[in-house]
Motif scaffolding. Structure first.
Motif, mmCIF file in Angstrom:
data_model
loop_
_atom_site.group_PDB
_atom_site.id
_atom_site.type_symbol
_atom_site.label_atom_id
_atom_site.label_comp_id
_atom_site.label_asym_id
_atom_site.label_seq_id
_atom_site.Cartn_x
_atom_site.Cartn_y
_atom_site.Cartn_z
ATOM 1 N N MET A 1 0.834 -1.191 0.000
ATOM 2 C CA MET A 1 0.000 0.000 0.000
ATOM 3 C C MET A 1 0.876 1.251 0.000
ATOM 4 N N SER A 2 0.377 2.311 -0.612
ATOM 5 C CA SER A 2 1.142 3.548 -0.632
ATOM 6 C C SER A 2 0.885 4.338 0.644
ATOM 7 N N ALA A 3 1.894 5.042 1.071
ATOM 8 C CA ALA A 3 1.795 5.855 2.286
ATOM 9 C C ALA A 3 0.996 7.116 1.983
ATOM 10 N N GLU A 4 0.299 7.601 2.989
ATOM 11 C CA GLU A 4 -0.393 8.870 2.869
ATOM 12 C C GLU A 4 0.243 9.854 3.843
ATOM 13 N N GLU A 5 -0.097 11.125 3.673
ATOM 14 C CA GLU A 5 0.409 12.161 4.559
ATOM 15 C C GLU A 5 -0.738 12.824 5.295
ATOM 16 N N THR A 6 -0.418 13.374 6.455
ATOM 17 C CA THR A 6 -1.400 14.103 7.245
ATOM 18 C C THR A 6 -0.740 15.288 7.916
ATOM 19 N N LEU A 7 -1.568 16.234 8.319
ATOM 20 C CA LEU A 7 -1.105 17.349 9.141
ATOM 21 C C LEU A 7 -1.400 17.021 10.590
ATOM 22 N N ILE A 8 -0.400 17.181 11.422
ATOM 23 C CA ILE A 8 -0.558 17.095 12.864
ATOM 24 C C ILE A 8 -0.125 18.439 13.415
ATOM 25 N N LEU A 9 -0.934 19.014 14.289
ATOM 26 C CA LEU A 9 -0.559 20.239 14.977
ATOM 27 C C LEU A 9 -0.448 19.951 16.461
ATOM 28 N N VAL A 10 0.650 20.381 17.071
ATOM 29 C CA VAL A 10 0.718 20.449 18.532
ATOM 30 C C VAL A 10 0.271 21.867 18.848
ATOM 31 N N LYS A 11 -0.895 21.964 19.454
ATOM 32 C CA LYS A 11 -1.527 23.254 19.695
ATOM 33 C C LYS A 11 -0.774 24.041 20.777
ATOM 34 N N PRO A 12 -1.098 25.337 20.926
ATOM 35 C CA PRO A 12 -0.373 26.162 21.895
ATOM 36 C C PRO A 12 -0.348 25.601 23.323
ATOM 37 N N ASP A 13 -1.403 24.907 23.748
ATOM 38 C CA ASP A 13 -1.390 24.345 25.103
ATOM 39 C C ASP A 13 -0.367 23.224 25.231
ATOM 40 N N GLY A 14 -0.208 22.417 24.188
ATOM 41 C CA GLY A 14 0.778 21.345 24.202
ATOM 42 C C GLY A 14 2.196 21.876 24.190
ATOM 43 N N VAL A 15 2.428 22.925 23.396
ATOM 44 C CA VAL A 15 3.752 23.545 23.348
ATOM 45 C C VAL A 15 4.064 24.193 24.695
ATOM 46 N N ALA A 16 3.110 24.952 25.235
ATOM 47 C CA ALA A 16 3.329 25.651 26.504
ATOM 48 C C ALA A 16 3.587 24.687 27.659
ATOM 49 N N ARG A 17 2.968 23.523 27.620
ATOM 50 C CA ARG A 17 3.147 22.536 28.690
ATOM 51 C C ARG A 17 4.373 21.650 28.476
ATOM 52 N N GLY A 18 5.127 21.881 27.411
ATOM 53 C CA GLY A 18 6.340 21.111 27.156
ATOM 54 C C GLY A 18 6.074 19.680 26.731
ATOM 55 N N LEU A 19 4.957 19.455 26.011
ATOM 56 C CA LEU A 19 4.566 18.101 25.613
ATOM 57 C C LEU A 19 4.914 17.760 24.160
ATOM 58 N N THR A 20 5.533 18.682 23.439
ATOM 59 C CA THR A 20 5.850 18.437 22.033
ATOM 60 C C THR A 20 6.693 17.177 21.864
ATOM 61 N N GLY A 21 7.735 17.033 22.649
ATOM 62 C CA GLY A 21 8.609 15.863 22.542
ATOM 63 C C GLY A 21 7.870 14.565 22.800
ATOM 64 N N GLU A 22 7.008 14.548 23.814
ATOM 65 C CA GLU A 22 6.224 13.337 24.130
ATOM 66 C C GLU A 22 5.263 13.013 22.996
ATOM 67 N N ILE A 23 4.641 14.032 22.425
ATOM 68 C CA ILE A 23 3.708 13.808 21.315
ATOM 69 C C ILE A 23 4.462 13.284 20.097
ATOM 70 N N LEU A 24 5.601 13.880 19.773
ATOM 71 C CA LEU A 24 6.412 13.399 18.651
ATOM 72 C C LEU A 24 6.892 11.969 18.908
ATOM 73 N N ARG A 25 7.267 11.665 20.140
ATOM 74 C CA ARG A 25 7.704 10.309 20.491
ATOM 75 C C ARG A 25 6.599 9.306 20.203
ATOM 76 N N ARG A 26 5.372 9.653 20.565
ATOM 77 C CA ARG A 26 4.244 8.741 20.343
ATOM 78 C C ARG A 26 3.970 8.550 18.852
ATOM 79 N N VAL A 27 4.077 9.621 18.079
ATOM 80 C CA VAL A 27 3.872 9.520 16.630
ATOM 81 C C VAL A 27 4.937 8.606 16.022
#
Length: 138
Positions: A1-27
């Motif tokens: 199967m061919s891969a698809e792309e998507t947009l993921i946004l870490v919203k301002p609350d996630g950035v402010a709480r320092g969760l970007t790295g954890e969210i990227l890790r999960r992805v």
């Protein structure tokens, strides 16, 4: 199967709480590939275009205010069924009822504000992904 792309946004609350790295890790742990990442301070015109389907709804203005309140991390992710997979990984829109193991279920909560601050956005279809990726990665 061919891969698809998507947009993921870490919203301002996630950035402010320092969760970007954890969210990227999960992805990445899910096996999706990060194709491009940008730290963006979104202006009203970009946000209004992104959320155009909600214009006129009572939460539209509070949503734009929230989304312009701080930096956003915009991610172009790729993988087999990544749109469906990331939305499952994100969990229900309301963090109070989002299942444990999801981003919103583990990391989010209802703060009692005018608009739900739920950490992440993910495109809901291939058409939305195409439109949203053009907006955020033009």
């Amino acid at each position: 199967m061919s891969a698809e792309e998507t947009l993921i946004l870490v919203k301002p609350d996630g950035v402010a709480r320092g969760l970007t790295g954890e969210i990227l890790r999960r992805v990445e742990s899910k096996g999706y590939r990060l194709v491009d990442i940008r730290l963006v301070t979104a202006d009203r015109s970009l946000l209004a275009e992104h959320y155009a389907e909600h214009e006129g709804k009572p939460f539209f203005e509070p949503l734009l205010e929230f989304m312009s309140s701080g930096p956003i991390v915009a991610i172009r992710a790729e993988g087999n069924r990544v749109i469906e997979g990331f939305r499952a990984l994100a969990g229900a829109t309301d963090p109070t009822v989002a299942l444990p193991g999801t981003i919103r279920g583990d990391l989010g909560r209802d703060w009692g504000l005018k608009v739900q601050q739920n950490l992440v956005h993910g495109s809901d279809s291939s058409l939305s992904a195409e439109r949203e990726l053009k907006l955020w990665f033009s």
